[in-house]
Each structure stands twice: as structure tokens, then as C-alpha cells.
Design an enzyme around this catalytic site. Sequence first.
Site, short mmCIF file in Angstrom:
data_model
loop_
_atom_site.label_atom_id
_atom_site.label_comp_id
_atom_site.label_asym_id
_atom_site.label_seq_id
_atom_site.Cartn_x
_atom_site.Cartn_y
_atom_site.Cartn_z
N GLY A 1 -48.12 53.08 22.07
CA GLY A 1 -48.12 53.83 23.32
C GLY A 1 -48.76 55.20 23.19
O GLY A 1 -48.40 56.13 23.91
N SER B 1 -33.71 54.95 26.22
CA SER B 1 -33.80 55.58 27.54
C SER B 1 -32.43 55.85 28.13
O SER B 1 -31.49 55.07 27.95
CB SER B 1 -34.59 54.67 28.49
OG SER B 1 -34.49 55.10 29.83
N GLU C 1 -31.79 55.37 31.06
CA GLU C 1 -31.55 54.28 32.02
C GLU C 1 -30.56 53.25 31.47
O GLU C 1 -29.96 52.50 32.23
CB GLU C 1 -32.86 53.59 32.39
CG GLU C 1 -33.78 54.41 33.27
CD GLU C 1 -33.31 54.49 34.73
OE1 GLU C 1 -32.56 53.58 35.15
OE2 GLU C 1 -33.69 55.44 35.42
N LEU D 1 -43.33 54.02 21.10
CA LEU D 1 -43.30 54.53 22.47
C LEU D 1 -43.90 53.53 23.46
O LEU D 1 -43.91 53.78 24.65
CB LEU D 1 -44.08 55.85 22.56
CG LEU D 1 -43.76 56.91 21.49
CD1 LEU D 1 -44.54 58.19 21.78
CD2 LEU D 1 -42.27 57.18 21.41
N ALA E 1 -44.31 50.45 25.92
CA ALA E 1 -43.38 49.71 26.78
C ALA E 1 -43.99 49.53 28.16
O ALA E 1 -44.94 50.23 28.53
CB ALA E 1 -42.05 50.45 26.92
N TYR F 1 -35.72 46.79 33.10
CA TYR F 1 -36.21 47.77 32.12
C TYR F 1 -35.07 48.29 31.26
O TYR F 1 -35.17 48.34 30.02
CB TYR F 1 -36.89 48.94 32.85
CG TYR F 1 -37.16 50.13 31.96
CD1 TYR F 1 -38.21 50.12 31.05
CD2 TYR F 1 -36.35 51.27 32.03
CE1 TYR F 1 -38.45 51.21 30.23
CE2 TYR F 1 -36.59 52.36 31.21
CZ TYR F 1 -37.65 52.33 30.31
OH TYR F 1 -37.87 53.41 29.49
#
Length: 337
Positions: A9, A131, A133, A86, A88, A154
Site C-alpha cells: 500500500g 482499524s 472500525e 498497509l 487493503a 471491512y
Amino acid sequence: MGKTALITGVTGQDGSYLAELLLSKDYTVHGIVRRSSSFNTERIDHIYQDPQEAHRSLVLHHADLADGVALVNLLREVRPDEIYNLGAQSHVRVSFDAPMYTGDVTGLGALRLLEAVRASGIGARVYQASSSEMFGATPPPQHEGTPFHPRSPYACAKVFGYWATVNYREAYGMYAVNGILFNHESPRRGETFVTRKITRAVARIKAGLQQRLYLGNLDAVRDWGYAPEYVDAMWRMLQRDEPEDYVVATGRAATVRQFLDTAFAHADLDPAEHVRYDPKYERPSEVDALIGDASKAHDLLGWQPRVRVEELARLMVDADMQQVADQLAGAAVRIDR
């Protein structure tokens, strides 16, 4: 002799800032780039195309987190000291539309990379980009011991990657850590993410190029920080003697509406005249509030956030206004020719 790092990433927001940081510390940086028919390296072009010495320390490779064999071969070739995963499919709303792809790249991709490290026997230290999230519906403040309750494909994929990292650390003695990063933004943020969508719209409205901005839930609460500071926390995690997981956050809450109001006010605009609600931007299951407790990172890493959400909104608006001005100036030059 400096260290060698591999970044998946590398062309994203965090990857570009991390590459800059590591190069400043005399690392040789290898970045993984997915093959595409179009160039997508604009965030790192200023490094890679530098006519001085810096670009010689940044090497790009075509590979993919979906291809475990290619990852093993690349690791054996590069033999990095540190690996930062990183890469994704990182857009939460998009993950509802492409759940299988998100699960494969964001979740299984982390497992493939961990297995590639184990199979190659290179002994690298691994950072996994986890994350906020993952906490989802669990009330704030959220810290390293807070239970996960993911509310999107996700987030589910990130939970899988998190536990795969813990498992490989415990099963194989790998130096593998999770950085549980809360929202972090910058002028390099992708244009479909809500903060950048707002600041880019402010710049375009101010320039007369756009009249309306359509958004979903303005009442969601988030903990927003500045991306260059957050990649410094990533690096610090891999410099410790023992591998541990860390929350990285500012501890300050702001709604999307507050970010919106700050951004519009900075350009002397009234959001009521330009912002409209569109239900298509609502998530099927919402995350109401994410506010991080980064006490562990403060104490053990010596890491502290400095840029707060109000300053962040203003600096992003300034950068987008400059970008629009540059584009208009370039267009005027082309017309004159």
C-alpha cells in the site's frame, strides 16, 4: 548500513508518508504496487522522480496481497528488516458493495503476508494496519482491551487480520504487531473519504466549479488525527524490544457535521447553502462513535498527537484550494497556447 523496509500500500496516503519518514531515517524502502493500466503513484512521485539521491532508496515492485507465492518470492529477494502491511480495500461503504473482495484482500491478504514471512524464514518485524472500525458498536472510549463488534465487511476483515497477527506472534514467535489506528487524514486522503470529499468540495465551490455537496450521516462521531503523525507511531511500534498492540488516536471527538462546519467556515462559505443529504451514502449498519484511548502509546512509545481536528480541516481546505488554483492556472496556460 541502514535498515530495509517493505511497504504494502505504498501508493496510499499512509504508505506515502511512511516512505518519506523511513527514507529520512536512511532506510532503503521497497514498495508493493498493484499492476494497473494507469499510473497511480502520484502520492510518491515527488520521491521516486527526485533527481537527487533519495529516489535510489525507493524501489517499487509489482505484486499483490492476493498472490501468496509472489509475496514469498519477493520477501526472499528483498529480505526486509521491517514490513508494514498497509495494503487493503479500505473504504468502509464500498466494502458493503464488494464484501468478498474486501475480505480477500483486507483479511486474507494479511494472513498471506504473515505466512509468506514465516515460509521465507526472513525474520522480519511485521506491522499490521488494524482499524478503529473493528470496535464498531462497542461504546467509547476504545482501548487495546475493548471488545470488537465490527459493523461492516471491512471491519470484519480487519478483525480477521488482527487475530491472524496475534496468532502468528503467539504460535511462531514472530515479531508482529497491530496498530489500531483511529481516523487519520491529510491532503493526500482519497477523494471518496468523507473528510477529503468535504474539503475538496469547499475548494471547488469557492472557485465556482461546484454548487452542491451530497453527504450521508452527519452525526457520526469520530476521532480524527493527522496521518504524518500516525505513521510515526507505526515506526515506533517496530522499534520496541517486545511486540505489542497499540491504539493510536487523539482522544478527541468530533462529528462529521463539526468537521464540515469548520471546513466551510475557513473558506467563508455557508454549508446550508450547498450541502444536501443523500441516503445512498448511508451505511447499512452505522458506527455511531469512535473515540480512542491512546494512553499505552503515550506511555510506551512516547507518541503524542499534535494536530487537532480543527487545524486538520483547515490545512486540508488550504491544500485543496491550492490544488484547484494550480489546476485552473494550468488550464489557462493550455488555452493560451
